[in-house]
Design a protein around this motif. Structure first.
Motif, mmCIF file in Angstrom:
data_model
loop_
_atom_site.group_PDB
_atom_site.id
_atom_site.type_symbol
_atom_site.label_atom_id
_atom_site.label_comp_id
_atom_site.label_asym_id
_atom_site.label_seq_id
_atom_site.Cartn_x
_atom_site.Cartn_y
_atom_site.Cartn_z
ATOM 1 N N ALA A 186 -3.552 25.115 -1.272
ATOM 2 C CA ALA A 186 -3.301 24.473 -2.428
ATOM 3 C C ALA A 186 -1.967 23.874 -2.401
ATOM 4 O O ALA A 186 -1.274 23.461 -1.516
ATOM 5 C CB ALA A 186 -3.351 25.549 -3.555
ATOM 6 N N GLY A 187 -1.505 23.442 -3.510
ATOM 7 C CA GLY A 187 -0.308 22.749 -3.574
ATOM 8 C C GLY A 187 -0.194 21.293 -2.878
ATOM 9 O O GLY A 187 0.489 20.865 -2.141
ATOM 10 N N ALA A 188 -0.973 20.489 -3.593
ATOM 11 C CA ALA A 188 -1.087 19.217 -3.347
ATOM 12 C C ALA A 188 0.155 18.272 -3.638
ATOM 13 O O ALA A 188 0.578 18.595 -4.630
ATOM 14 C CB ALA A 188 -2.359 18.536 -3.985
ATOM 15 N N VAL A 189 0.514 17.339 -2.730
ATOM 16 C CA VAL A 189 1.844 16.647 -3.003
ATOM 17 C C VAL A 189 1.585 15.182 -3.291
ATOM 18 O O VAL A 189 2.677 14.397 -3.376
ATOM 19 C CB VAL A 189 2.788 17.062 -1.795
ATOM 20 N N SER A 190 0.631 14.395 -2.938
ATOM 21 C CA SER A 190 0.603 13.273 -2.935
ATOM 22 C C SER A 190 0.653 12.524 -4.134
ATOM 23 O O SER A 190 1.381 11.420 -4.415
ATOM 24 C CB SER A 190 -0.766 12.478 -2.529
ATOM 25 N N ALA B 139 0.993 -1.223 -0.091
ATOM 26 C CA ALA B 139 0.035 -0.055 -0.056
ATOM 27 C C ALA B 139 1.026 1.373 0.009
ATOM 28 O O ALA B 139 2.005 1.178 0.701
ATOM 29 C CB ALA B 139 -0.887 0.045 1.181
ATOM 30 N N VAL B 140 0.539 2.322 -0.678
ATOM 31 C CA VAL B 140 0.918 3.564 -0.742
ATOM 32 C C VAL B 140 -0.094 4.637 -0.403
ATOM 33 O O VAL B 140 -1.078 4.780 -1.084
ATOM 34 C CB VAL B 140 1.733 3.804 -1.920
ATOM 35 N N THR B 141 0.188 5.090 0.695
ATOM 36 C CA THR B 141 -0.890 5.999 1.446
ATOM 37 C C THR B 141 -0.461 7.050 2.228
ATOM 38 O O THR B 141 0.504 6.797 2.645
ATOM 39 C CB THR B 141 -1.908 5.035 2.047
ATOM 40 N N SER B 142 -1.311 7.817 2.572
ATOM 41 C CA SER B 142 -1.075 8.916 3.738
ATOM 42 C C SER B 142 -1.426 8.567 4.781
ATOM 43 O O SER B 142 -2.534 8.553 5.133
ATOM 44 C CB SER B 142 -1.684 10.225 3.423
ATOM 45 N N VAL C 164 2.487 -4.729 3.352
ATOM 46 C CA VAL C 164 3.521 -3.558 3.514
ATOM 47 C C VAL C 164 3.151 -2.208 3.240
ATOM 48 O O VAL C 164 2.126 -2.049 2.249
ATOM 49 C CB VAL C 164 4.752 -3.853 2.359
ATOM 50 N N VAL C 165 3.292 -1.114 4.054
ATOM 51 C CA VAL C 165 2.440 0.060 3.934
ATOM 52 C C VAL C 165 3.767 0.969 3.819
ATOM 53 O O VAL C 165 4.781 1.247 4.554
ATOM 54 C CB VAL C 165 1.829 0.436 5.126
ATOM 55 N N ILE C 166 3.577 1.865 2.797
ATOM 56 C CA ILE C 166 4.569 2.737 2.445
ATOM 57 C C ILE C 166 3.717 4.449 2.605
ATOM 58 O O ILE C 166 2.860 4.486 2.007
ATOM 59 C CB ILE C 166 5.138 2.764 0.960
ATOM 60 N N ASP C 167 4.281 5.146 3.538
ATOM 61 C CA ASP C 167 3.523 6.270 3.836
ATOM 62 C C ASP C 167 4.074 7.314 2.685
ATOM 63 O O ASP C 167 5.418 7.650 2.552
ATOM 64 C CB ASP C 167 4.135 6.926 5.149
ATOM 65 N N ASN C 168 3.170 7.964 1.894
ATOM 66 C CA ASN C 168 3.482 9.049 0.971
ATOM 67 C C ASN C 168 3.909 10.196 1.582
ATOM 68 O O ASN C 168 4.083 11.404 0.481
ATOM 69 C CB ASN C 168 2.438 8.976 -0.102
#
Length: 247
Positions: free
Chosen positions: A187-191, A141-144, A167-171
Protein backbone atom coordinates in the motif's frame (compact mmCIF):
# COMPACT_ATOMS: atom_id res chain seq x y z
CA UNK A 1 3.90 1.82 9.14
CA UNK A 2 3.24 5.57 9.04
CA UNK A 3 6.91 6.32 9.50
CA UNK A 4 7.83 4.00 6.63
CA UNK A 5 5.42 5.77 4.28
CA UNK A 6 6.60 9.17 5.46
CA UNK A 7 10.15 8.16 4.57
CA UNK A 8 9.09 6.93 1.12
CA UNK A 9 7.33 10.23 0.38
CA UNK A 10 9.96 12.54 1.86
CA UNK A 11 12.80 10.81 0.05
CA UNK A 12 11.08 11.23 -3.29
CA UNK A 13 10.04 14.84 -2.74
CA UNK A 14 13.57 15.70 -1.67
CA UNK A 15 14.93 14.03 -4.81
CA UNK A 16 12.52 16.01 -6.98
CA UNK A 17 13.55 19.23 -5.29
CA UNK A 18 17.17 18.40 -6.08
CA UNK A 19 16.22 17.77 -9.70
CA UNK A 20 14.56 21.18 -9.85
CA UNK A 21 17.43 22.95 -8.09
CA UNK A 22 19.95 21.45 -10.51
CA UNK A 23 18.00 22.63 -13.56
CA UNK A 24 16.36 19.30 -14.35
CA UNK A 25 12.99 20.95 -14.93
CA UNK A 26 14.30 23.94 -16.88
CA UNK A 27 13.47 22.56 -20.32
CA UNK A 28 9.84 22.08 -19.32
CA UNK A 29 9.72 25.50 -17.68
CA UNK A 30 11.13 27.10 -20.83
CA UNK A 31 8.34 25.55 -22.90
CA UNK A 32 5.69 26.74 -20.46
CA UNK A 33 7.02 30.30 -20.27
CA UNK A 34 7.33 30.55 -24.05
CA UNK A 35 3.79 29.23 -24.53
CA UNK A 36 2.26 31.75 -22.15
CA UNK A 37 4.34 34.52 -23.69
CA UNK A 38 2.94 33.59 -27.11
CA UNK A 39 -0.64 33.71 -25.80
CA UNK A 40 -0.75 29.93 -25.54
CA UNK A 41 -2.58 27.72 -23.08
CA UNK A 42 -1.04 24.89 -21.08
CA UNK A 43 -3.14 21.83 -21.87
CA UNK A 44 -3.09 19.27 -19.04
CA UNK A 45 -4.27 15.68 -19.42
CA UNK A 46 -4.36 12.65 -17.20
CA UNK A 47 -6.67 9.69 -16.68
CA UNK A 48 -7.42 7.65 -13.59
CA UNK A 49 -5.54 9.04 -10.60
CA UNK A 50 -3.35 11.08 -12.92
CA UNK A 51 -6.32 13.42 -13.33
CA UNK A 52 -5.05 14.87 -10.06
CA UNK A 53 -2.01 16.21 -11.91
CA UNK A 54 -4.21 18.02 -14.43
CA UNK A 55 -6.22 19.50 -11.55
CA UNK A 56 -3.01 20.80 -9.97
CA UNK A 57 -1.97 22.43 -13.25
CA UNK A 58 -5.30 23.89 -14.33
CA UNK A 59 -7.85 26.08 -12.60
CA UNK A 60 -6.71 26.14 -8.98
CA UNK A 61 -5.77 28.86 -6.50
CA UNK A 62 -2.12 29.80 -6.95
CA UNK A 63 -2.10 28.23 -10.38
CA UNK A 64 -1.56 29.73 -13.80
CA UNK A 65 -4.67 31.10 -15.49
CA UNK A 66 -3.79 30.17 -19.11
CA UNK A 67 -4.32 26.48 -18.34
CA UNK A 68 -6.94 23.94 -19.36
CA UNK A 69 -7.65 20.39 -18.22
CA UNK A 70 -8.68 17.81 -20.81
CA UNK A 71 -10.73 14.95 -19.38
CA UNK A 72 -12.31 11.77 -20.69
CA UNK A 73 -15.66 13.01 -19.36
CA UNK A 74 -15.50 15.74 -22.02
CA UNK A 75 -16.74 13.12 -24.48
CA UNK A 76 -19.99 13.06 -22.48
CA UNK A 77 -20.24 16.70 -21.33
CA UNK A 78 -19.17 18.22 -24.66
CA UNK A 79 -19.60 15.27 -27.01
CA UNK A 80 -22.31 12.74 -27.67
CA UNK A 81 -21.25 9.72 -25.64
CA UNK A 82 -23.69 8.36 -23.02
CA UNK A 83 -22.64 8.75 -19.39
CA UNK A 84 -22.44 4.98 -19.06
CA UNK A 85 -19.30 5.00 -21.21
CA UNK A 86 -17.44 6.55 -18.28
CA UNK A 87 -18.02 3.50 -16.09
CA UNK A 88 -14.93 1.36 -15.63
CA UNK A 89 -11.60 1.95 -17.33
CA UNK A 90 -12.42 1.21 -20.96
CA UNK A 91 -12.12 4.79 -22.24
CA UNK A 92 -8.73 5.16 -20.58
CA UNK A 93 -7.46 2.28 -22.68
CA UNK A 94 -9.24 3.30 -25.89
CA UNK A 95 -6.68 4.20 -28.54
CA UNK A 96 -9.28 5.98 -30.67
CA UNK A 97 -10.61 8.33 -27.99
CA UNK A 98 -7.80 10.83 -28.61
CA UNK A 99 -9.22 12.00 -31.94
CA UNK A 100 -12.68 12.28 -30.41
CA UNK A 101 -11.35 14.39 -27.55
CA UNK A 102 -9.28 16.53 -29.89
CA UNK A 103 -12.29 17.71 -31.88
CA UNK A 104 -14.05 18.92 -28.71
CA UNK A 105 -11.49 21.61 -27.89
CA UNK A 106 -9.96 24.74 -29.40
CA UNK A 107 -6.24 24.03 -29.39
CA UNK A 108 -3.91 26.69 -30.75
CA UNK A 109 -0.43 26.09 -32.27
CA UNK A 110 1.38 27.71 -29.34
CA UNK A 111 -0.31 25.48 -26.73
CA UNK A 112 1.92 23.07 -24.81
CA UNK A 113 0.63 19.72 -23.56
CA UNK A 114 1.43 18.42 -20.08
CA UNK A 115 0.43 14.76 -19.92
CA UNK A 116 0.63 12.65 -16.77
CA UNK A 117 0.43 8.88 -16.58
CA UNK A 118 2.17 6.66 -14.07
CA UNK A 119 2.32 3.71 -16.47
CA UNK A 120 2.53 5.84 -19.63
CA UNK A 121 1.13 3.07 -21.83
CA UNK A 122 -2.67 3.36 -21.94
CA UNK A 123 -4.28 4.04 -25.30
CA UNK A 124 -5.86 7.41 -24.49
CA UNK A 125 -2.66 8.82 -23.01
CA UNK A 126 -0.42 7.72 -25.86
CA UNK A 127 -3.07 8.72 -28.38
CA UNK A 128 -3.29 12.30 -27.11
CA UNK A 129 0.50 12.60 -27.00
CA UNK A 130 0.82 11.34 -30.58
CA UNK A 131 -1.95 13.64 -31.84
CA UNK A 132 -0.37 16.62 -30.09
CA UNK A 133 2.98 15.89 -31.75
CA UNK A 134 1.33 15.37 -35.14
CA UNK A 135 -0.28 18.80 -34.78
CA UNK A 136 3.08 20.41 -33.97
CA UNK A 137 2.70 20.88 -30.21
CA UNK A 138 5.40 20.38 -27.61
CA UNK A 139 4.64 17.64 -25.07
CA UNK A 140 5.83 17.41 -21.47
CA UNK A 141 5.35 13.98 -19.87
CA UNK A 142 5.17 13.14 -16.17
CA UNK A 143 5.50 9.40 -15.71
CA UNK A 144 7.19 6.65 -13.71
CA UNK A 145 10.20 5.58 -15.72
CA UNK A 146 10.62 2.49 -13.55
CA UNK A 147 7.04 1.40 -14.18
CA UNK A 148 6.72 2.30 -17.85
CA UNK A 149 9.92 0.47 -18.77
CA UNK A 150 8.58 -2.69 -17.12
CA UNK A 151 5.24 -2.89 -18.95
CA UNK A 152 4.08 -3.40 -22.53
CA UNK A 153 2.56 -0.46 -24.44
CA UNK A 154 -1.19 -0.81 -25.12
CA UNK A 155 -1.41 1.62 -28.04
CA UNK A 156 -1.22 0.17 -31.58
CA UNK A 157 1.84 2.36 -32.21
CA UNK A 158 3.77 0.31 -29.67
CA UNK A 159 4.97 3.53 -28.06
CA UNK A 160 5.10 4.76 -24.51
CA UNK A 161 4.35 8.33 -23.43
CA UNK A 162 8.01 8.73 -22.48
CA UNK A 163 9.05 7.83 -26.04
CA UNK A 164 6.85 10.53 -27.59
CA UNK A 165 7.30 13.54 -25.32
CA UNK A 166 9.79 16.35 -25.91
CA UNK A 167 10.47 16.51 -22.17
CA UNK A 168 10.11 13.63 -19.71
CA UNK A 169 9.86 14.16 -15.96
CA UNK A 170 10.18 11.05 -13.80
CA UNK A 171 7.65 11.05 -10.96
CA UNK A 172 9.92 8.58 -9.13
CA UNK A 173 7.08 6.19 -8.29
CA UNK A 174 8.14 2.52 -8.11
CA UNK A 175 6.75 -0.25 -10.29
CA UNK A 176 3.19 -0.78 -9.08
CA UNK A 177 3.13 2.63 -7.32
CA UNK A 178 2.73 1.25 -3.77
CA UNK A 179 5.71 1.64 -1.45
CA UNK A 180 5.04 -0.10 1.87
CA UNK A 181 4.70 -3.86 2.24
CA UNK A 182 1.59 -5.09 4.07
CA UNK A 183 2.20 -8.79 4.27
CA UNK A 184 2.12 -10.27 0.78
CA UNK A 185 0.81 -7.05 -0.80
CA UNK A 186 1.69 -3.34 -0.67
CA UNK A 187 0.00 0.00 0.00
CA UNK A 188 1.10 3.62 0.20
CA UNK A 189 0.93 4.76 -3.43
CA UNK A 190 3.03 7.84 -4.16
CA UNK A 191 2.52 8.81 -7.81
CA UNK A 192 -0.32 11.27 -7.08
CA UNK A 193 1.76 12.97 -4.40
CA UNK A 194 4.90 13.30 -6.48
CA UNK A 195 2.97 14.36 -9.59
CA UNK A 196 1.19 17.09 -7.62
CA UNK A 197 4.55 18.27 -6.29
CA UNK A 198 5.96 18.37 -9.82
CA UNK A 199 2.94 20.37 -10.98
CA UNK A 200 3.52 22.93 -8.24
CA UNK A 201 7.26 23.14 -8.93
CA UNK A 202 6.55 23.81 -12.60
CA UNK A 203 3.89 26.39 -11.77
CA UNK A 204 6.03 28.22 -9.25
CA UNK A 205 9.09 28.29 -11.49
CA UNK A 206 7.09 29.46 -14.50
CA UNK A 207 5.47 32.25 -12.51
CA UNK A 208 8.84 33.29 -11.07
CA UNK A 209 10.41 33.36 -14.53
CA UNK A 210 7.57 35.58 -15.83
CA UNK A 211 7.88 37.88 -12.83
CA UNK A 212 11.60 38.26 -13.49
CA UNK A 213 10.80 39.83 -16.86
CA UNK A 214 8.86 42.58 -15.13
CA UNK A 215 5.45 41.11 -15.91
CA UNK A 216 2.87 40.10 -13.31
CA UNK A 217 2.34 36.33 -13.52
CA UNK A 218 -1.24 35.43 -14.50
CA UNK A 219 -2.12 33.49 -11.37
CA UNK A 220 -5.47 32.54 -9.89
CA UNK A 221 -6.46 33.92 -6.52
CA UNK A 222 -8.65 31.76 -4.33
CA UNK A 223 -12.30 32.38 -5.17
CA UNK A 224 -12.92 32.15 -1.43
CA UNK A 225 -11.12 35.38 -0.57
CA UNK A 226 -12.47 38.93 -1.11
CA UNK A 227 -11.80 40.10 -4.66
CA UNK A 228 -10.79 36.66 -5.86
CA UNK A 229 -13.57 36.24 -8.41
CA UNK A 230 -13.06 39.73 -9.81
CA UNK A 231 -9.32 39.21 -10.21
CA UNK A 232 -9.75 35.82 -11.85
CA UNK A 233 -12.61 36.78 -14.13
CA UNK A 234 -10.71 39.76 -15.53
CA UNK A 235 -7.77 37.58 -16.55
CA UNK A 236 -9.85 34.60 -17.67
CA UNK A 237 -11.80 36.78 -20.09
CA UNK A 238 -8.72 37.09 -22.28
CA UNK A 239 -8.70 33.34 -22.98
CA UNK A 240 -12.44 32.69 -23.00
CA UNK A 241 -13.54 29.14 -23.78
CA UNK A 242 -9.94 28.11 -24.49
CA UNK A 243 -9.50 27.54 -20.75
CA UNK A 244 -13.00 26.14 -20.18
CA UNK A 245 -15.90 27.35 -18.12
CA UNK A 246 -17.31 24.26 -16.43
CA UNK A 247 -16.73 23.32 -12.79
Amino acid sequence: MFGAFDEQVRTRLSALQSVAQSGGLDEAIDLMVDSIGDNGVLQAFGTGHSQAFAMEIAGRAGGLIPTHAIALRDTVLKGERPAGDLVGGLLERDSDIADELWELHDFQPQDVFLIASNSGVNGSIVGIALRAKEEGHKVIAVTSLEHTRAVTPKHPSGKRLSEIADVVIDNLAPFGDATVSVGAVSAGAVSSITAAYIAQLLTLATATRIQATGETPPLYLSANIPGGDEHNDALKAHYGERIGSMA
